[in-house]
Design a protein around this motif. Structure first.
Motif, PDB file in Angstrom:
ATOM      1  N   ALA A   1       0.865  -1.241  -0.029  1.00 47.11           N
ATOM      2  CA  ALA A   1      -0.047  -0.080  -0.145  1.00 47.11           C
ATOM      3  C   ALA A   1       0.898   1.226   0.050  1.00 47.11           C
ATOM      4  O   ALA A   1       1.986   1.279   0.528  1.00 47.11           O
ATOM      5  CB  ALA A   1      -0.943  -0.086   1.280  1.00 47.11           C
ATOM      6  N   THR A   2       0.491   2.234  -0.656  1.00 49.64           N
ATOM      7  CA  THR A   2       1.196   3.628  -0.641  1.00 49.64           C
ATOM      8  C   THR A   2       0.108   4.521  -0.582  1.00 49.64           C
ATOM      9  O   THR A   2      -1.321   4.319  -0.375  1.00 49.64           O
ATOM     10  CB  THR A   2       2.034   3.797  -1.831  1.00 49.64           C
ATOM     11  OG1 THR A   2       2.734   4.839  -1.785  1.00 49.64           O
ATOM     12  CG2 THR A   2       1.096   3.844  -2.986  1.00 49.64           C
ATOM     13  N   SER A   3       0.490   5.755  -0.380  1.00 53.20           N
ATOM     14  CA  SER A   3      -0.433   6.694  -0.227  1.00 53.20           C
ATOM     15  C   SER A   3      -0.411   7.999  -1.363  1.00 53.20           C
ATOM     16  O   SER A   3       0.625   8.016  -2.000  1.00 53.20           O
ATOM     17  CB  SER A   3      -0.521   7.724   1.113  1.00 53.20           C
ATOM     18  OG  SER A   3       0.706   8.185   1.348  1.00 53.20           O
ATOM     19  N   VAL A   4      -1.320   8.978  -1.290  1.00 52.59           N
ATOM     20  CA  VAL A   4      -1.496   9.993  -2.207  1.00 52.59           C
ATOM     21  C   VAL A   4      -1.773  11.241  -1.190  1.00 52.59           C
ATOM     22  O   VAL A   4      -2.470  11.160  -0.495  1.00 52.59           O
ATOM     23  CB  VAL A   4      -2.491  10.065  -3.216  1.00 52.59           C
ATOM     24  CG1 VAL A   4      -2.380  11.312  -3.907  1.00 52.59           C
ATOM     25  CG2 VAL A   4      -2.123   8.830  -4.173  1.00 52.59           C
TER      26      VAL A   4
ATOM     27  N   ALA B   1       3.618   1.095   2.829  1.00 53.41           N
ATOM     28  CA  ALA B   1       3.511  -0.359   3.871  1.00 53.41           C
ATOM     29  C   ALA B   1       3.622  -1.438   2.833  1.00 53.41           C
ATOM     30  O   ALA B   1       3.299  -1.332   1.921  1.00 53.41           O
ATOM     31  CB  ALA B   1       2.500  -0.265   4.692  1.00 53.41           C
ATOM     32  N   GLY B   2       4.893  -2.265   3.232  1.00 52.50           N
ATOM     33  CA  GLY B   2       4.815  -3.514   2.772  1.00 52.50           C
ATOM     34  C   GLY B   2       5.691  -4.437   3.522  1.00 52.50           C
ATOM     35  O   GLY B   2       5.824  -4.456   4.597  1.00 52.50           O
ATOM     36  N   VAL B   3       6.300  -5.413   2.585  1.00 47.53           N
ATOM     37  CA  VAL B   3       7.179  -6.566   3.381  1.00 47.53           C
ATOM     38  C   VAL B   3       8.410  -6.461   2.765  1.00 47.53           C
ATOM     39  O   VAL B   3       8.750  -6.207   1.809  1.00 47.53           O
ATOM     40  CB  VAL B   3       6.480  -8.125   2.812  1.00 47.53           C
ATOM     41  CG1 VAL B   3       7.466  -9.070   3.336  1.00 47.53           C
ATOM     42  CG2 VAL B   3       5.126  -8.081   3.422  1.00 47.53           C
ATOM     43  N   VAL B   4       9.484  -6.696   4.020  1.00 47.58           N
ATOM     44  CA  VAL B   4      11.019  -6.673   3.362  1.00 47.58           C
ATOM     45  C   VAL B   4      11.368  -8.030   2.904  1.00 47.58           C
ATOM     46  O   VAL B   4      11.058  -8.952   3.375  1.00 47.58           O
ATOM     47  CB  VAL B   4      11.808  -5.981   4.657  1.00 47.58           C
ATOM     48  CG1 VAL B   4      13.404  -6.336   4.304  1.00 47.58           C
ATOM     49  CG2 VAL B   4      11.375  -4.877   5.345  1.00 47.58           C
TER      50      VAL B   4
END
Length: 88
Positions: free
Chosen positions: A36-39, A74-77
């Motif tokens: 996920a990311t944002s604007v 947000a994510g997974v390394v």
């Protein structure tokens, strides 16, 4: 990977979803596979080049120097097996 890039300043119609090569982390770096990311307002101001007068030169005169918008996510390394950051 897919990326939303801004090819020229103006409306949201100037944003394109394109395929880009997956980044390869260098030694000592990690790769985060975003979920996920944002604007945010900064992205909207950048797209419209609605920035203080002197800042336009730093952003790119006729088109953005950095065409990929966004700066948080947000994510997974993901990384090499045994990395202290992988699978956390």
């Amino acid at each position: 990977m897919q990326a939303a890039i801004l090819t020229q300043y103006g409306t949201s119609g100037n944003i394109r979803i394109v395929e880009r090569p997956d980044p390869v982390p260098a030694a000592g770096e990690v790769l985060v596979r975003l979920h996920a990311t944002s604007v945010n307002s900064g992205d909207a101001r950048m797209r419209a080049l609605d920035v203080p007068r002197g800042m336009a030169l730093a952003m790119g005169w006729s088109a953005p120097r950095q065409p990929v918008l966004g700066g948080e996510g947000a994510g997974v390394v993901v990384g090499p097996a045994g990395s202290r950051w992988a699978n956390r």
